[in-house]
Design an enzyme around this catalytic site. Structure first.
Site: not given
Ligand SMILES: Cc1cc2nc3c(=O)[nH]c(=O)nc-3n(C[C@H](O)[C@H](O)[C@H](O)COP(=O)(O)OP(=O)(O)OC[C@H]3O[C@@H](n4cnc5c(N)ncnc54)[C@H](O)[C@@H]3O)c2cc1C
Length: 380
Positions: A244, A364
């Site tokens: 990160r 990340e």
């Molecule tokens: C362009 C792009 C590239 C990526 N590259 C990679 C990669 O190379 N490898 C990989 O493994 N992943 C990758 N990702 C995935 C990325 O790391 C995830 O999208 C990210 O970790 C968020 O997970 P989610 O999308 O499931 O959102 P969620 O986890 O569903 O989150 C949705 C919302 O809820 C909030 N939230 C969730 N839990 C909590 C909590 N406990 N307290 C407060 N708020 C919370 C979050 O902050 C967010 O605002 C990528 C994503 C994108 C869009």
């Protein structure tokens, strides 16, 4: 102690060479790559030749033998021109190579590191459709069969999915054991049962590929476990803690690119008979943006230098990522405003920086998850 932003001769030469490369080789391609959501294939060989695809790989394996801080400098310099290229180089160095160096045994290192320094791109596959922030709820499974591992499941959002030949894949060998079943596997693109699925059509960093990965009884040799069986959660957490900082660098580079464009434009654009940069209202906005960028850079450099010094950096890494990504959003938004109508069209670079900035608060670890990490450090 030298000031935080004072670079050694070696760091400065390296950073300048990456920036000159970005300006010469990447800038002319940025708009087209964004429009077609496709990385120019010729760029990949040039990035390897430049030495930014194996920055921390020791000389003995054919890499640059440099530091994590050098990786941060490269990601920043590339992202100043195109944050899509910045993230490709970031994942390669701060996640994949970093994990191989830290967790790989000698056999794994000598098998993969020379290739990663010369031609092999890496991907890091943790997230799934149902597990993002709650990463360890992943449902990709690994079972032992005939002296090898068999992986079944799907990964989503995997950066470099289109280009990578090697993926670090996290799968659970024993769901009953919860996160203690999570194991990191090295999966080559050619392994039976592995395929790359849908490529996402995105708001920003469009030239960076983001793909689904499919594992259908994918056969992985026993020797391709990275670290210990059941300790994949440690590989994931510790790599992402460092990675990160690289995203912080991507966001600093992006903000600097937007600011550079705004400074140039406001000195050229005339309204009311003079350059708009002559209006104090505009000058103050630019001064505030530059202050933001400076603060974000100091935080990123500090976190990276702490990491290289072997000092604790967890809180600083989370802080630098959340702050830099907010700065990138603010500064690129201001740049759009200062370009007026021209900021809203694709003939100028700032609308792309604005779109690209949004991802910094998502991948990340989202901003809320960074705040959770910081709060845990502060409150115990
Ligand atoms: C362009 C792009 C590239 C990526 N590259 C990679 C990669 O190379 N490898 C990989 O493994 N992943 C990758 N990702 C995935 C990325 O790391 C995830 O999208 C990210 O970790 C968020 O997970 P989610 O999308 O499931 O959102 P969620 O986890 O569903 O989150 C949705 C919302 O809820 C909030 N939230 C969730 N839990 C909590 C909590 N406990 N307290 C407060 N708020 C919370 C979050 O902050 C967010 O605002 C990528 C994503 C994108 C869009």
């Amino acid at each position: 102690m030298p000031p935080l932003t004072t670079l050694t001769d070696d760091e400065r030469l390296f950073r300048d060479s990456v920036y000159e490369f970005a300006d010469r080789e990447i800038r002319p391609l940025v708009r087209d790559m964004d429009e077609h959501a496709k990385l120019a294939p010729a760029l990949i060989d040039k990035l390897f030749a430049l030495g930014v695809m194996g920055i921390e790989i020791p000389d003995s394996y054919g890499g640059g033998g440099a530091t994590f801080f050098h990786s941060v400098l490269a990601v920043e310099a590339l992202s100043r021109v195109d944050p899509s290229i910045g993230v490709m180089v970031d994942v390669q160095n701060t996640l994949v190579i970093n994990a191989l160096l830290r967790w790989g045994n000698e056999e794994i290192k000598s098998r993969y590191l020379p290739k990663m320094a010369s031609s092999l791109i890496g991907g890091y596959a943790l997230s799934e459709a149902g597990s993002g922030s709650d990463a360890f709820a992943l449902t990709t499974r690994a079972r032992e069969c005939d002296g090898e591992w068999r992986l079944t499941g799907r990964k989503l959002w995997i950066t470099n999915g289109n280009e990578a030949g090697l993926f670090i894949v996290f799968a659970n060998i024993d769901p009953e054991a919860g996160y203690r079943g999570i194991t990191a596997f090295l999966v080559e693109r050619g392994f039976a049962g592995f395929s790359v699925g849908k490529k996402e059509d995105k708001l920003g960093i469009r030239a960076s590929s983001t793909c689904e990965l499919l594992f259908e009884d994918c056969r992985v040799p026993k020797a391709n476990v990275l670290g210990e069986v059941g300790k994949g959660y440690k590989v994931a957490i510790e790599t992402l803690n460092e990675g990160r900082i690289g995203i912080g660098a991507q966001m600093v580079g992006l903000a600097q690119g937007a600011l550079d464009a705004a400074i140039h434009y406001t000195k050229e654009r005339k309204q009311f008979g003079k350059a708009i940069a002559d209006f104090q209202g505009v000058q103050f906005q630019i001064a505030r943006a530059a202050t933001d960028v400076e603060a974000a850079r100091l935080m990123v450099y500090n976190a990276a230098r702490l990491r290289d010094a072997g000092a604790p950096f967890l809180k600083e890494a989370a802080m630098c990522k959340i702050f830099s990504s907010e700065v990138a959003e603010r500064v690129s938004s201001l740049a759009v405003n200062l370009f007026g109508g021209y900021g809203f069209v694709k003939d100028y670079p700032v609308e792309k920086f604005f779109r690209d900035a949004k991802i910094g608060q998502i991948y990340e670890g989202t901003s809320n998850l960074q705040l959770q990490t910081i709060a845990k450090q502060l409150l115990g």
